[in-house]
Design an enzyme around this catalytic site. Structure first.
Site, short mmCIF file in Angstrom:
data_model
loop_
_atom_site.label_atom_id
_atom_site.label_comp_id
_atom_site.label_asym_id
_atom_site.label_seq_id
_atom_site.Cartn_x
_atom_site.Cartn_y
_atom_site.Cartn_z
N HIS A 44 -5.01 25.70 4.21
CA HIS A 44 -4.25 25.66 2.96
C HIS A 44 -3.94 24.24 2.51
CE1 HIS A 44 -3.21 30.03 2.58
NE2 HIS A 44 -3.57 29.99 3.85
N ASP A 61 -2.44 17.23 -2.32
CA ASP A 61 -2.07 18.62 -2.11
C ASP A 61 -3.31 19.47 -1.98
OD1 ASP A 61 -0.08 20.49 -1.73
OD2 ASP A 61 0.92 20.06 -3.63
#
Length: 468
Positions: free
Chosen positions: A158, A372
């Site tokens: 993730h 991110d």
């Protein structure tokens, strides 16, 4: 067809899966309901050795079994607070300067993964497909293979995967990559992350990489005596559900109170976990430059930053909280009036439905991470907008979502002046352009929603030949 076994560091409670959870919980729980199976992982509790070794606690919510275990203080310190979050997290987010490496923490990380795998083995049936999530559990497939498990095992990362040169700052980097090669399918958020893994395999592991598919987003790897597949799977949201939720709650008291307190001022909304990867201090400085460079906006625009604390027992997180509080106070001291506070910094948790309705009321979504994996806040902000009067998303080029949300205004979070200019552009953007950008982004969200992410990964995993 076999069941689905989902393994994540934390397991959402049955209550959370019914509406308050985030993307991972909603996505995997939907798959579990369809296929039946087990969601296994840490309960979030630190317990005695006796309790930890008693076996998983099982909660049945037909057709899903929630199976959780507690961690001892030593395991928590070494596996979670130590190697996972003091080594892997900063390095994978390109913050080597904040990383530390301790051999005993790495040993604890591998020990806990092996212990968890042993606990899970008793719950696995021969035809089950196993889906492992995130950086806490990189060695999990290797541990299961050591236990004799032959099932298909997929892994989804993730967070970003760093370039080989950055990854090599972790001393046991080769062991980690070797562990990743024990999976049958590796999923990454973006093409850049997948490419970084492929580069390591080709350059450092001297393995073979064959890329195929659209934009080479599917790969076949041969390394360390194994063959596996890789793919890009962009996690999403259910945009129409978010839109409905945001509209339903826009007349609730918390929204009315906010609108009254703004007294007609424009609203910039930012929501992040309190983390150094999110670019929060840089964001405050950009807002300060906006007020410096465009004095007409002083008293006419407010930044609301919601940043609930996480990992409060890790020193670097204490430092970022202190710095944010200091900077918010300094900037407010410069520009506040008797009836005006430029930055409202809220270090607390809010229910998801409240956040969606607040997004809908704001003119700008300010999402500027330094690095991110995806950043679902950017996608949630777009989905929550009023189609007749949408706000503008100002988005970091280093968020994984930037590859999809072409209707955003893109910024470099290291350029405070550039971010200030983007804010000024967004504040003055005409309605027609805002609508066009919104519709472009919504098309992307619907094309790659959360169900597409989940179903595509699991379909690809099911197509992998059964290991022998």
């Amino acid at each position: 067809m076999g069941r689905l076994i989902v393994v994540s560091n934390r397991v959402a409670t049955p209550t959370e899966t019914k509406g308050s959870a985030g993307g991972l919980a909603v996505g995997v729980f939907g798959a579990l309901k369809d296929a039946g199976g087990v969601w296994f992982g840490w309960s979030g509790d630190v317990v005695s050795e006796t309790v930890a070794n008693a076996g998983p606690q099982l909660v049945e919510e037909d057709p899903v079994t929630f199976a959780t275990v507690g961690l001892t203080r030593k395991d928590y310190d070494q596996y979670y607070r130590g190697f996972s979050n003091a080594t892997l997290w900063p390095v994978f987010h390109y913050r080597n300067d904040l990383a530390r490496y301790e051999r005993d923490e790495y040993a604890g990380y591998r020990r806990v993964n092996a212990w968890l795998a042993h606990k899970l083995k008793k719950l696995i049936e021969p035809d089950d497909n196993i889906w492992i999530h995130d950086y806490h559990l990189i060695p999990f497939a290797e541990a299961l293979r050591s236990e004799g498990v032959k099932n298909r095992i997929g892994f989804f990362l993730h967070i970003p995967f760093p370039s080989p040169q950055v990854l090599q700052t972790i001393p046991p980097h080769e062991e980690l990559v070797r562990s990743l090669c024990c999976y049958d399918l590796l999923g990454f958020q973006t093409r850049n992350d997948q490419q970084a893994f492929h580069d390591y395999i080709a350059r450092e592991a001297h393995g073979k990489v064959v890329e195929s598919g659209e934009n080479k987003e599917h790969g076949e790897i041969e390394a360390y005596g194994r063959k596996l597949r890789t793919g890009v799977y962009r996690i999403g949201v259910f945009p129409d559900e978010i839109a409905e939720q945001a509209a339903r709650y826009e007349s609730r008291q918390h929204v009315l109170d906010l609108k009254q307190s703004l007294e007609g001022r424009k609203l910039i909304m930012s929501v992040d976990r309190l983390d150094y990867s999110k670019g929060l201090v840089e964001r405050f400085h950009a807002f300060e430059q906006l007020l410096e460079q465009a004095p007409d906006w002083r008293g006419n625009v407010t930044l609301v930053q919601i940043a609930p604390p996480t990992r409060s027992d890790v020193a670097s997180y204490k430092a970022i909280r202190e710095e944010l509080e200091r900077e918010a106070g300094r900037i407010n001291g410069r520009f506040s009036g008797l009836d005006y506070t430029p930055i409202r910094y809220l270090s607390q948790q809010y229910d998801r439905w409240k956040l969606m309705s607040l997004f809908r009321e704001s003119q700008i979504g300010f999402v500027t991470p330094l690095h991110d994996g995806m950043n679902l806040v950017a996608k949630e902000y777009v989905a929550a907008q009023n189609p007749n009067d949408p706000g503008v998303l100002v988005l970091s080029i280093f968020a994984g979502a930037a590859a999809e949300l072409s209707g955003a205004l893109f910024v470099n979070p290291h350029d405070s002046a550039g971010m200030a200019e983007a804010l000024q552009t967004a504040l003055g953007m005409p309605l027609d352009e805002r609508k066009a950008r919104y519709h472009t982004n919504m098309e992307a969200l619907r094309r790659n929603d959360l169900g597409v992410w989940r179903d595509t990964f699991l379909s690809d995993l099911a197509s992998v030949p059964q290991p022998t």
